[in-house]
Enzyme design. Structure first.
Site, mmCIF file in Angstrom:
data_model
loop_
_atom_site.group_PDB
_atom_site.id
_atom_site.type_symbol
_atom_site.label_atom_id
_atom_site.label_comp_id
_atom_site.label_asym_id
_atom_site.label_seq_id
_atom_site.Cartn_x
_atom_site.Cartn_y
_atom_site.Cartn_z
ATOM 1 N N LYS A 188 0.806 -1.095 -0.143
ATOM 2 C CA LYS A 188 0.191 0.193 0.124
ATOM 3 C C LYS A 188 0.320 1.250 0.144
ATOM 4 O O LYS A 188 1.582 1.340 -0.211
ATOM 5 C CB LYS A 188 -1.189 0.043 1.180
ATOM 6 C CG LYS A 188 -1.987 -1.254 1.334
ATOM 7 C CD LYS A 188 -2.778 -1.148 -0.428
ATOM 8 C CE LYS A 188 -3.656 -1.566 0.006
ATOM 9 N NZ LYS A 188 -3.809 -3.511 0.505
ATOM 10 N N ILE A 189 0.172 2.335 0.003
ATOM 11 C CA ILE A 189 0.713 4.053 -0.178
ATOM 12 C C ILE A 189 1.950 3.825 0.922
ATOM 13 O O ILE A 189 3.254 4.668 1.209
ATOM 14 C CB ILE A 189 -0.280 4.458 0.120
ATOM 15 C CG1 ILE A 189 -1.729 4.749 -0.987
ATOM 16 C CG2 ILE A 189 0.716 6.481 -0.061
ATOM 17 C CD1 ILE A 189 -0.962 4.420 -2.395
#
Length: 396
Positions: A188-189
């Site tokens: 994820k980010i």
């Protein structure tokens, strides 16, 4: 192999984790609260509740919204299983709303039509999980208006969307959703190795989320059913879970949060490069949702198979064979065996099914170099512009 995604770690991240290892608190300590405060400040939200992963976050968000047996949760079929499974964990029924053919997000227009029918039939949803697919919010303004009209709770599944914005405000601010869930999985980010978080502006929801993540117990005398027996005393006032995050994970997440702007900037650069480099190929590129500024967790293209002359699988396997680690997000949830057993079938959500038959996720992560991205594009070009015409000639 160039992976479709991977974590971006540096020495500061390592030092942050080592610092906790050398401290007095490995879990249930002050680093978790610092991570929560920092994330709440970043999102302009009142409260943040950190948990062990985003699936746990979705589960307790649904419970905090009062979801239970006899209720309905609606979500998109174009998502990871957790967006629907969280409803089943609560004993609720699950249904889906088809996707927008341009943005591949839950279609707010289709939602409006389905809500009208559900009102007539007496089966309105109690919770809608609106997934910010690939990092881009749905039409949250319209969804929030529909929620007010029909009386359901909106949970934004923003597992892909840390650092994104909608209507000029950070995703997670609570303007258009009662709760917002983030994921900190390695792809994820930002990452905390594993981890998730629920954002809300409601002190009542935050209080219940905090209890639910830790066995449903409290040390707050105001939440107890009787007088405290002493400083050691706690009560379990409802059935909760051990969904706690550790200080080790929180330290990594907090360090990663310091680099969020840098990560988003690079992801947006790479997405813009893909748009320039792929624009002339027989591909459908991601569409933009008005008012939404994506964090670009994923870069998904759809193959125009009628022009390419290769099958979806041939393109996917052809790219993998030359070291491009493409992936596919997602298999429509309603077509999974578990959900078929609940009565769903092919043809129920045609836009999501058509999307699945054409979609491929290309590599996208901050450490992806321009040279690696150029290689990805060139391999795609060779596969669909050179190899497939040769195959056609050979078949004549």
């Amino acid at each position: 192999m160039i992976p479709y995604a991977r974590q971006s770690l540096d020495q500061a991240d390592i030092d942050a984790v080592v610092g906790v290892l050398q401290s007095d608190w490995l879990t249930q300590g002050p680093t978790i609260e610092r991570f929560e405060r920092a994330m709440a400040e970043r999102c302009e939200a009142g409260f943040a509740v950190a948990v062990c992963n985003a699936t746990a976050a979705l589960h307790i968000a649904c419970l905090a919204a009062g979801l239970g047996p006899g209720d309905w949760l609606w979500t998109t079929p174009n998502t990871f299983l957790a967006s629907a499974n969280c409803g089943r964990y609560c004993g609720a029924e699950v249904d889906f709303v088809d996707i927008d053919p341009l943005t591949w997000n839950l279609d707010a227009a289709a939602l409006a039509v389905k809500l009208e029918r559900a009102e007539r039939e007496g089966r309105l949803p109690k919770v809608l999980v609106a997934v910010a697919f690939s990092g881009q919010s749905c039409d949250m303004r319209r969804i929030a208006a529909l929620a007010k009209r029909y009386g359901f709770t909106v949970i934004e599944d923003a597992a892909h969307a840390a650092g994104a914005s909608y209507a000029g405000r950070p995703v997670g601010c609570g303007e258009f959703a009662a709760m917002t869930v983030f994921s900190f999985h390695p792809v994820k980010i930002i990452t905390s190795a594993e981890g998730g978080m629920v954002m809300t502006n409601s002190p009542e929801l935050a209080e219940r989320l905090q209890r639910l993540r830790s066995h449903g117990m409290t040390r707050d005398p105001q939440q107890m059913t009787g007088p405290s027996h002493g400083p050691w005393y706690y009560e379990q006032v409802e059935l909760g879970f051990n969904y706690r995050i550790t200080d080790l994970q929180a330290a990594l997440g907090l360090s990663q949060l310091n680099k969020l702007d840098e990560f988003i900037e690079r992801r947006r650069e790479l997405a813009a490069r893909y748009e320039r480099l792929l624009g002339y190929l027989p591909l459908t590129l991601p569409g933009a949702q008005p008012e939404a500024e994506s964090s670009w967790h994923l870069y998904v293209v759809r193959l125009q198979l009628d022009q390419i002359g290769l099958t979806h699988r041939e393109v996917f396997e052809g790219l993998r064979a030359v070291g491009v680690g493409v992936n596919l997000h997602y298999i429509p949830v309603h077509l999974q065996p578990y959900y078929r057993d609940l009565g769903f079938a092919e043809g129920d959500f045609p836009q999501a099914e058509r999307y699945y038959a054409e979609a491929i996720s290309l590599p996208l992560y901050p450490l992806l170099s321009d040279e690696q991205q150029d290689y990805v594009v060139e391999q795609m070009r060779q596969l669909i512009e050179i190899i497939q015409p040769l195959r056609r000639v050979g078949n004549v």
